[in-house]
Design a protein around this motif. Sequence first.
Motif, PDB file in Angstrom:
ATOM      1  N   LEU A 170       2.259  12.833  11.259  1.00  0.00           N
ATOM      2  CA  LEU A 170       1.861  12.625   9.455  1.00  0.00           C
ATOM      3  C   LEU A 170       0.333  13.659   9.954  1.00  0.00           C
ATOM      4  N   ALA A 171      -0.236  13.706  10.924  1.00  0.00           N
ATOM      5  CA  ALA A 171      -1.449  14.013  11.634  1.00  0.00           C
ATOM      6  C   ALA A 171      -1.345  15.299  12.163  1.00  0.00           C
ATOM      7  N   TRP A 172       0.243  15.717  13.428  1.00  0.00           N
ATOM      8  CA  TRP A 172      -0.085  16.859  13.558  1.00  0.00           C
ATOM      9  C   TRP A 172       0.510  17.980  12.107  1.00  0.00           C
ATOM     10  N   HIS A 173       1.309  17.817  10.902  1.00  0.00           N
ATOM     11  CA  HIS A 173       1.745  18.276  10.019  1.00  0.00           C
ATOM     12  C   HIS A 173       0.628  19.340   9.077  1.00  0.00           C
ATOM     13  N   VAL A 174      -0.088  17.627   9.335  1.00  0.00           N
ATOM     14  CA  VAL A 174      -1.747  18.186   7.637  1.00  0.00           C
ATOM     15  C   VAL A 174      -2.661  19.603   8.867  1.00  0.00           C
ATOM     16  N   TYR A 175      -2.453  19.527   9.918  1.00  0.00           N
ATOM     17  CA  TYR A 175      -3.121  20.507  11.127  1.00  0.00           C
ATOM     18  C   TYR A 175      -2.692  21.681  11.110  1.00  0.00           C
ATOM     19  N   GLN A 176      -1.220  21.497  11.228  1.00  0.00           N
ATOM     20  CA  GLN A 176      -0.006  22.872  10.338  1.00  0.00           C
ATOM     21  C   GLN A 176      -0.855  23.070   9.321  1.00  0.00           C
ATOM     22  N   LEU A 177      -0.155  22.798   8.743  1.00  0.00           N
ATOM     23  CA  LEU A 177      -0.816  22.906   7.031  1.00  0.00           C
ATOM     24  C   LEU A 177      -2.476  23.327   7.091  1.00  0.00           C
ATOM     25  N   VAL A 178      -3.053  22.832   7.545  1.00  0.00           N
ATOM     26  CA  VAL A 178      -4.575  23.375   7.275  1.00  0.00           C
ATOM     27  C   VAL A 178      -4.915  24.540   7.867  1.00  0.00           C
ATOM     28  N   ARG A 179      -3.533  25.292   9.079  1.00  0.00           N
ATOM     29  CA  ARG A 179      -4.148  26.567   9.860  1.00  0.00           C
ATOM     30  C   ARG A 179      -2.792  27.299   8.829  1.00  0.00           C
ATOM     31  N   SER A 180      -1.650  26.636   7.761  1.00  0.00           N
ATOM     32  CA  SER A 180      -1.101  27.771   7.171  1.00  0.00           C
ATOM     33  C   SER A 180      -0.563  27.317   5.784  1.00  0.00           C
ATOM     34  N   PRO A 181      -1.709  26.497   4.948  1.00  0.00           N
ATOM     35  CA  PRO A 181      -1.118  26.391   3.757  1.00  0.00           C
ATOM     36  C   PRO A 181       0.058  27.055   3.388  1.00  0.00           C
ATOM     37  N   ARG A 182       1.381  27.037   3.425  1.00  0.00           N
ATOM     38  CA  ARG A 182       2.595  27.408   2.935  1.00  0.00           C
ATOM     39  C   ARG A 182       3.535  26.594   2.425  1.00  0.00           C
ATOM     40  N   LEU A 183       4.290  27.222   1.193  1.00  0.00           N
ATOM     41  CA  LEU A 183       5.341  25.597   1.029  1.00  0.00           C
ATOM     42  C   LEU A 183       5.698  24.890   1.749  1.00  0.00           C
ATOM     43  N   PRO A 184       6.484  25.880   2.999  1.00  0.00           N
ATOM     44  CA  PRO A 184       6.819  24.693   3.861  1.00  0.00           C
ATOM     45  C   PRO A 184       6.225  23.687   4.211  1.00  0.00           C
ATOM     46  N   ASN A 185       5.521  24.116   4.571  1.00  0.00           N
ATOM     47  CA  ASN A 185       4.612  23.017   5.215  1.00  0.00           C
ATOM     48  C   ASN A 185       3.893  22.340   4.469  1.00  0.00           C
ATOM     49  N   TRP A 186       3.754  22.335   3.264  1.00  0.00           N
ATOM     50  CA  TRP A 186       2.825  21.816   2.206  1.00  0.00           C
ATOM     51  C   TRP A 186       4.280  20.493   2.103  1.00  0.00           C
ATOM     52  N   ILE A 203       6.689  13.390   4.846  1.00  0.00           N
ATOM     53  CA  ILE A 203       6.519  12.580   6.132  1.00  0.00           C
ATOM     54  C   ILE A 203       5.348  11.470   5.685  1.00  0.00           C
ATOM     55  N   ALA A 204       4.047  12.077   4.612  1.00  0.00           N
ATOM     56  CA  ALA A 204       3.512  11.265   4.147  1.00  0.00           C
ATOM     57  C   ALA A 204       4.048  10.168   3.084  1.00  0.00           C
ATOM     58  N   ALA A 205       5.018  10.351   2.285  1.00  0.00           N
ATOM     59  CA  ALA A 205       6.292   9.664   1.365  1.00  0.00           C
ATOM     60  C   ALA A 205       6.732   8.568   2.186  1.00  0.00           C
ATOM     61  N   PHE A 206       7.551   9.504   3.352  1.00  0.00           N
ATOM     62  CA  PHE A 206       8.234   8.417   4.430  1.00  0.00           C
ATOM     63  C   PHE A 206       7.799   7.045   4.638  1.00  0.00           C
ATOM     64  N   ALA A 207       6.114   7.606   5.211  1.00  0.00           N
ATOM     65  CA  ALA A 207       5.427   7.434   5.926  1.00  0.00           C
ATOM     66  C   ALA A 207       5.045   5.641   4.877  1.00  0.00           C
ATOM     67  N   LEU A 208       4.528   6.222   3.234  1.00  0.00           N
ATOM     68  CA  LEU A 208       4.287   5.754   3.238  1.00  0.00           C
ATOM     69  C   LEU A 208       5.048   4.363   2.376  1.00  0.00           C
ATOM     70  N   ALA A 209       6.339   4.271   2.836  1.00  0.00           N
ATOM     71  CA  ALA A 209       7.702   3.996   1.602  1.00  0.00           C
ATOM     72  C   ALA A 209       7.849   3.063   3.193  1.00  0.00           C
ATOM     73  N   PHE A 210       7.636   3.587   4.219  1.00  0.00           N
ATOM     74  CA  PHE A 210       7.858   2.693   5.053  1.00  0.00           C
ATOM     75  C   PHE A 210       6.673   1.339   5.065  1.00  0.00           C
ATOM     76  N   LEU A 211       5.927   1.779   4.657  1.00  0.00           N
ATOM     77  CA  LEU A 211       4.591   0.436   4.440  1.00  0.00           C
ATOM     78  C   LEU A 211       4.830   0.106   3.233  1.00  0.00           C
ATOM     79  N   VAL A 212       5.201   0.370   2.299  1.00  0.00           N
ATOM     80  CA  VAL A 212       5.542  -0.907   1.411  1.00  0.00           C
ATOM     81  C   VAL A 212       6.179  -1.627   1.940  1.00  0.00           C
TER      82      VAL A 212
END
Length: 366
Positions: free
Chosen positions: A13-29, A35-44
Amino acid sequence: MTVAFFALFTAALAWHVYQLVRSPRLPNWAVTVTIAAFALAFLVQQREVTTWFDGLTAPGGARLANNVLLACGVCALLIFFLGCALGPHQVRRVALELVPPTVAIAVMTFAPATTPVPLRGAALGPDTVHEPGIAWFYFGGGAYLIYAITAYAVWIARYQRVADPHLRTGLRIGAASLVAAATGSVVRALYLVVAWVFDVTLPALLWLSVPLVVLGSVLFLAGITYPGVRARVAAVVRRRRHRADHHRLPPLWTRLVAAYPSIVLRTPGNGRRDRFAVHRRYYRRVIEIRDGLVQLSPYLETNLASLAADDPSAAAAALRGALARQASGEASDGGPSSCCRPAGADLESDVRPLLSLSATLAGKES
């Protein structure tokens, strides 16, 4: 194992957030949301978090949140493929893909309302499969997963044809994860259908679906992290090579600078920042050397780069002779000759003979 999984999700997630900041395009979003949704689902899913979340909301709240997050993550992943394959202007197509998960989330949200409170949040099993609210809850979520994973298979088959090799490998790992997850979802749906239509419960189907879903999760995490990890490893190797090559070029560079001081490019004002710009320093030094060789070429009698690739000692002798003639003021035609042509089609292959020549000059000095 749980801590390791969550650490990997967090790193991805941290890596893709970094990529998103550099290039806020739809695929990166889309992939960041996935990844954020799957990480939270795994946590829950973790027992302590489930107990806390159910106490904060209502019985079954954690299981509902887990399945809603999975549906959102799966939808975002599908939008990622749409954004990569169809481009940024397919707003209507992306909007249509929001309809199935919305329906699935609505079914999963309202199904517990028809379920007795003690059974809300219960796992699917022989004792709960005939409860309509529980059956609809799992059927709604499973049906969307099957639909989305089928769509993934189509998009992966199309997209990997044009993807670069490293991303193609990640896509293939991701495809394997989707096959495992899809098989697990189909097996669970089959368990529901058999139980309701034939009034027969087959626990073996549930036992089979769980490891398939776990395997799918592991492979998915490997698939989405592989391209980024591979890119970072390649970047580190390239950075180290450029730093080493930069330190090997001074013997050749100093001779050319002494003959032609004007080839030295201006250094950026922020020297501290430039000190860490390995690639910029490396490219600058190579450009300065090439510029010096162009200016020296009227005094050269052979292609120095080609000669350095075959016989660095002879190239070093040719360079010294040309520098001596230039220093003595010997007349030349004044224009660059073919003797300064690069030795390769790209920068890296062009630099290799220059490194050999520089090393030979350094050896002669010592």
